[in-house]
Design a protein around this motif. Structure first.
Motif, short mmCIF file in Angstrom:
data_model
loop_
_atom_site.label_atom_id
_atom_site.label_comp_id
_atom_site.label_asym_id
_atom_site.label_seq_id
_atom_site.Cartn_x
_atom_site.Cartn_y
_atom_site.Cartn_z
N PHE A 50 0.83 -1.20 0.00
CA PHE A 50 0.00 0.00 0.00
C PHE A 50 0.87 1.25 0.00
O PHE A 50 0.63 2.19 -0.76
CB PHE A 50 -0.93 -0.02 1.22
CG PHE A 50 -1.83 1.17 1.31
CD1 PHE A 50 -2.88 1.31 0.42
CD2 PHE A 50 -1.63 2.13 2.27
CE1 PHE A 50 -3.72 2.40 0.50
CE2 PHE A 50 -2.46 3.22 2.36
CZ PHE A 50 -3.51 3.37 1.47
N ARG A 51 1.88 1.26 0.83
CA ARG A 51 2.78 2.42 0.89
C ARG A 51 3.59 2.56 -0.39
O ARG A 51 3.85 3.67 -0.85
CB ARG A 51 3.67 2.32 2.11
CG ARG A 51 2.86 2.53 3.37
CD ARG A 51 3.71 2.71 4.58
NE ARG A 51 2.84 3.06 5.69
CZ ARG A 51 2.96 2.57 6.89
NH1 ARG A 51 3.93 1.73 7.16
NH2 ARG A 51 2.13 2.94 7.85
N LEU A 52 3.98 1.45 -1.00
CA LEU A 52 4.68 1.51 -2.28
C LEU A 52 3.77 2.09 -3.36
O LEU A 52 4.21 2.94 -4.16
CB LEU A 52 5.15 0.11 -2.69
CG LEU A 52 5.79 0.00 -4.07
CD1 LEU A 52 7.12 0.74 -4.10
CD2 LEU A 52 5.97 -1.45 -4.45
N ALA A 53 2.51 1.66 -3.37
CA ALA A 53 1.57 2.18 -4.36
C ALA A 53 1.34 3.67 -4.16
O ALA A 53 1.28 4.44 -5.13
CB ALA A 53 0.24 1.42 -4.27
N LEU A 54 1.22 4.12 -2.91
CA LEU A 54 1.05 5.54 -2.65
C LEU A 54 2.28 6.34 -3.05
O LEU A 54 2.17 7.43 -3.61
CB LEU A 54 0.73 5.79 -1.18
CG LEU A 54 -0.69 5.52 -0.75
CD1 LEU A 54 -0.84 5.80 0.74
CD2 LEU A 54 -1.66 6.36 -1.53
N ALA A 55 3.45 5.80 -2.76
CA ALA A 55 4.68 6.51 -3.13
C ALA A 55 4.83 6.61 -4.65
O ALA A 55 5.19 7.67 -5.18
CB ALA A 55 5.89 5.80 -2.52
N LEU A 56 4.53 5.51 -5.35
CA LEU A 56 4.59 5.55 -6.82
C LEU A 56 3.58 6.53 -7.39
O LEU A 56 3.89 7.30 -8.31
CB LEU A 56 4.33 4.16 -7.40
CG LEU A 56 5.49 3.19 -7.43
CD1 LEU A 56 5.02 1.81 -7.88
CD2 LEU A 56 6.58 3.69 -8.33
N GLY A 57 2.39 6.51 -6.86
CA GLY A 57 1.36 7.43 -7.34
C GLY A 57 1.71 8.88 -7.05
O GLY A 57 1.53 9.75 -7.90
N GLY A 58 2.23 9.15 -5.87
CA GLY A 58 2.64 10.51 -5.54
C GLY A 58 3.77 11.01 -6.41
O GLY A 58 3.75 12.15 -6.89
N ALA A 59 4.76 10.14 -6.64
CA ALA A 59 5.87 10.52 -7.52
C ALA A 59 5.38 10.75 -8.94
O ALA A 59 5.81 11.69 -9.62
CB ALA A 59 6.94 9.44 -7.49
N GLY A 60 4.44 9.93 -9.39
CA GLY A 60 3.88 10.10 -10.72
C GLY A 60 3.12 11.40 -10.88
O GLY A 60 3.24 12.08 -11.89
N VAL A 61 2.35 11.77 -9.86
CA VAL A 61 1.59 13.02 -9.92
C VAL A 61 2.54 14.21 -9.94
O VAL A 61 2.34 15.17 -10.69
CB VAL A 61 0.59 13.09 -8.75
CG1 VAL A 61 0.02 14.48 -8.59
CG2 VAL A 61 -0.52 12.08 -8.95
N ILE A 62 3.57 14.16 -9.11
CA ILE A 62 4.54 15.26 -9.09
C ILE A 62 5.26 15.37 -10.43
O ILE A 62 5.45 16.47 -10.96
CB ILE A 62 5.53 15.08 -7.92
CG1 ILE A 62 4.79 15.30 -6.60
CG2 ILE A 62 6.72 16.02 -8.04
CD1 ILE A 62 5.59 14.91 -5.37
#
Length: 112
Positions: A50-62
C-alpha cells in the motif's frame, strides 16, 4: 456616484508559480499524511504494498505536474497527451505514467 462593483479590481490574478509551489507542497503533505495515517491491518505485506503504491502514485503526480509546466504557462489546461510538449517535458510525462499505472494496478489488486 460609484457602486461597489466599480471599486473592486477585476484583474486579480494568482501567480501561477506560487500556485504550483502550493500544489506541490500540498501534494507531498497529503501523501505523507495518507501514508502514515492509514493503517493496513491484514498482514505486513499489504502495508508495504500500500505504501509503495502511494509513493509511486505521488511521484507520478509530481512528475506529471512538472511535465505540464510549459502548457500551464501558456494557460492551456485541458490538453491530453504529450504531443504538444517539448522533448524533456515529454520524457517527464512518460515517466509520470510509468509510475501512475503500476500504482493504480497495485491499489486495485489490494481491493481484491
Amino acid at each position: 456616484m460609484s457602486t461597489t462593483r466599480e471599486k473592486r479590481s477585476s484583474n486579480w490574478d494568482f501567480p501561477p508559480d506560487m500556485a504550483f509551489l502550493f500544489s506541490l507542497f500540498g501534494a507531498i503533505f497529503l501523501m505523507l499524511v495518507t501514508m502514515v495515517g492509514i493503517p493496513v491491518k491484514r498482514n505486513p505485506w499489504d502495508s508495504s504494498l500500500f505504501r509503495l503504491a502511494l509513493a509511486l502514485g505521488g511521484a507520478g503526480v509530481i512528475l506529471l505536474i512538472c511535465a505540464r509546466i510549459p502548457l500551464y504557462r501558456q494557460r492551456r489546461f485541458f490538453t491530453i497527451g504529450p504531443k504538444e510538449l517539448p522533448g524533456v517535458y515529454r520524457k517527464f510525462y512518460l515517466a509520470a505514467y510509468t509510475c501512475i499505472v503500476p500504482s493504480v494496478v497495485l491499489l486495485s489488486l489490494m481491493l481484491r
